[in-house]
Each structure stands twice: as structure tokens, then as C-alpha cells.
Write a protein that holds these residues in place. Structure first.
Motif, PDB file in Angstrom:
ATOM      1  N   ARG A 187       0.806  -1.219   0.000  1.00 57.00           N
ATOM      2  CA  ARG A 187       0.000   0.000   0.000  1.00 57.00           C
ATOM      3  C   ARG A 187       0.840   1.271   0.000  1.00 57.00           C
ATOM      4  NH1 ARG A 187      -5.512  -1.153   1.252  1.00 57.00           N
ATOM      5  NH2 ARG A 187      -5.721  -3.192   2.220  1.00 57.00           N
TER       6      ARG A 187
ATOM      7  N   GLY B  78      -3.320   2.185  13.930  1.00 57.67           N
ATOM      8  CA  GLY B  78      -2.714   0.863  14.117  1.00 57.67           C
ATOM      9  C   GLY B  78      -2.348   0.173  12.819  1.00 57.67           C
TER      10      GLY B  78
ATOM     11  N   PRO C 287       0.377   2.256   5.542  1.00 58.91           N
ATOM     12  CA  PRO C 287       1.401   3.300   5.647  1.00 58.91           C
ATOM     13  C   PRO C 287       0.977   4.484   6.507  1.00 58.91           C
ATOM     14  CG  PRO C 287       0.245   3.521   3.555  1.00 58.91           C
ATOM     15  CD  PRO C 287      -0.297   2.281   4.224  1.00 58.91           C
TER      16      PRO C 287
HETATM   17  N1  LIG Z   1      -7.202   1.265   4.653  1.00 58.31           N
HETATM   18  C1  LIG Z   1      -5.822   1.238   5.057  1.00 58.31           C
HETATM   19  C2  LIG Z   1      -5.424  -0.188   5.261  1.00 58.31           C
HETATM   20  C3  LIG Z   1      -4.020  -0.277   5.825  1.00 58.31           C
HETATM   21  C4  LIG Z   1      -3.598  -1.704   6.076  1.00 58.31           C
HETATM   22  O1  LIG Z   1      -4.384  -2.659   5.968  1.00 58.31           O
HETATM   23  N2  LIG Z   1      -2.329  -1.861   6.416  1.00 58.31           N
HETATM   24  C5  LIG Z   1      -1.778  -3.150   6.716  1.00 58.31           C
HETATM   25  C6  LIG Z   1      -0.595  -3.440   5.795  1.00 58.31           C
HETATM   26  S1  LIG Z   1      -1.059  -3.453   4.104  1.00 58.31           S
HETATM   27  C7  LIG Z   1      -1.237  -3.133   8.131  1.00 58.31           C
HETATM   28  O2  LIG Z   1      -0.757  -2.126   8.611  1.00 58.31           O
HETATM   29  N3  LIG Z   1      -1.280  -4.294   8.797  1.00 58.31           N
HETATM   30  C8  LIG Z   1      -0.688  -4.472  10.083  1.00 58.31           C
HETATM   31  C9  LIG Z   1      -1.689  -4.524  11.197  1.00 58.31           C
HETATM   32  O3  LIG Z   1      -2.897  -4.305  10.957  1.00 58.31           O
HETATM   33  O4  LIG Z   1      -1.251  -4.770  12.320  1.00 58.31           O
HETATM   34  C10 LIG Z   1      -4.952   1.931   3.987  1.00 58.31           C
HETATM   35  O5  LIG Z   1      -5.352   1.916   2.810  1.00 58.31           O
HETATM   36  O6  LIG Z   1      -3.911   2.493   4.312  1.00 58.31           O
END
Ligand SMILES: N[C@@H](CCC(=O)N[C@@H](CS)C(=O)NCC(=O)O)C(=O)O
Length: 206
Positions: free
Chosen positions: A14, A53, A56
Motif C-alpha cells: 500500500r 494501528g 502506511p
Molecule cells: N485502509 C488502510 C489499510 C491499511 C492496512 O491494511 N495496512 C496493513 C498493511 S497493508 C497493516 O498495517 N497491517 C498491520 C496490522 O494491521 O497490524 C490503507 O489503505 O492504508
């Protein structure tokens, strides 16, 4: 220009639409990559300090914002790649939201731990869902290869990054025969800043 610090995992994911946009718009930023992935200690320590949480995040002169599209939209406005009018900007949002809706389907397959189920879902995706997504988006792109107006916007860049993910995760060229979409891909990769980034960017699996 403000000082920018972009934090993400050591992956394209992302953050890559943001990095590509910075490359296209000549935005200098610190590209921070959290080692050890989502299960690692570095992320466990950082997670509670982020607004939602998740990564990016972008630090702009000390203020942190999250959500990939909000980050891209901000930077696109800064460098004149958000669309020229309010209506153009809404169209760019529309394209990026549409890509995201479809992207969520891919992410759920990507995250599935059941390898057999994963392969079945990928097959269905390749045969049905992907073509219907590309059929729709082919009609939304112009013959000149832009989703909005007649110059590059973050909508083209988001689409480009997404196709990059598809070709790594699903393997193969899924864009064969989509004339307008191939033009979009060509316009994005021909941008000098992006062409340079594509040659120099760190090699990661996704
Ligand atoms: N809607 C958010 C989604 C962000 C997201 O899902 N990030 C994931 C990585 S792609 C993340 O940080 N995962 C780790 C966690 O939730 O602990 C965006 O588009 O930035």
C-alpha cells in the motif's frame, strides 16, 4: 516543500502508489521500512504509536497521517496530480476507490492461509473477476491512456501500482487486448521520475 517521512513494511504494497507519486512529482521523502514484517518486534512497538494501528503513515513536518489514499490524495494535490477541477478530482477519487474495492477481494485471497482454497479462489479470480474488472476500467480510461483529463493523475498511478501487484500475485499478463489500459500503463511508466524509480527501487517480493 515540507519534510516528508513515509513509513511502511519492506514491501511495495500500500506504500508503492505513494512512492510512485513522489517519484512522478519530484517529492523528496524519507522511505522508512519496518523490518520483520507484521509479526515482528519493530511493528509491535510502532503500531500503538500510529493513528489507526496500520501502515502506511506519512509524517508531514511532524504531523502524522495514515490511510494510503488520503496520503496519496494530499501529495497529488501538492504536485498538481489530483485532477484540475473539483469534478476531475472526484473522478480520480472514483477510480482509486474502485481499484480499492477490487483490491480488497485480492487481499482476502492473499491473506488466506489455506493454500488449496487460495488456488481455487485465484482460478476464479483469473477467469471471471479480473476480466470483469478490466472490462469496466477499459471503458473508464481514455484512448490517450488517462483516467482523468489528458494528463497523469494519481488515479493512473494507483491503477499502475495495482496492476503491478496483480502481475506478481496472479502471475502473467492479464491486460492483453485492453488497449486503453495498456496506454495508461505506458503513460505511467514513461514518466521520467517513475522510470528512474522503477529501475532503482528496492527489490521485494510484493
Ligand atoms: N485502509 C488502510 C489499510 C491499511 C492496512 O491494511 N495496512 C496493513 C498493511 S497493508 C497493516 O498495517 N497491517 C498491520 C496490522 O494491521 O497490524 C490503507 O489503505 O492504508
Amino acid at each position: 516543500m515540507p519534510s516528508y517521512k513515509l513509513t511502511y513494511f519492506d514491501a511495495r504494497g500500500r506504500a508503492e502508489p505513494v512512492r510512485l507519486l513522489c517519484a512522478a512529482g519530484g517529492i523528496e521523502y524519507e522511505d522508512v521500512r519496518v523490518g520483520g514484517g507484521m509479526e515482528g518486534e519493530q511493528w509491535a512497538e510502532l503500531k500503538p504509536k500510529t493513528p489507526m494501528g496500520q501502515l502506511p503513515i506519512l509524517e508531514v513536518d511532524g504531523t502524522i497521517i495514515c490511510q494510503g489514499k488520503a496520503i496519496s490524495r494530499l501529495l497529488a494535490k501538492e504536485v498538481g496530480m489530483a485532477g484540475k477541477t473539483n469534478l476531475d478530482q472526484a473522478r480520480a477519487d472514483m477510480i482509486c476507490d474502485g481499484v480499492d474495492d477490487f483490491g480488497m477481494k485480492l487481499v482476502s485471497i492473499f491473506m488466506d492461509k489455506d493454500e488449496k482454497k487460495k488456488e481455487e479462489m485465484k482460478k476464479e479470480m483469473t477467469e471471471k473477476t479480473l476480466p470483469s474488472f478490466f472490462d469496466l476500467f477499459e471503458k473508464l480510461a481514455s484512448a490517450e491512456g488517462y483516467f482523468v483529463g489528458n494528463s497523469l493523475t494519481w488515479a493512473d498511478i494507483n491503477f499502475f501500482a495495482f496492476v503491478g501487484f496483480i502481475s506478481t500475485f496472479m502471475q502473467g499478463d492479464h491486460l492483453q487486448g485492453y488497449v486503453n489500459l495498456n496506454k495508461v500503463m505506458g503513460n505511467v511508466s514513461a514518466n521520467p521520475g517513475i522510470a528512474k524509480w522503477l529501475k532503482e527501487r528496492p527489490v521485494t517480493q510484493f
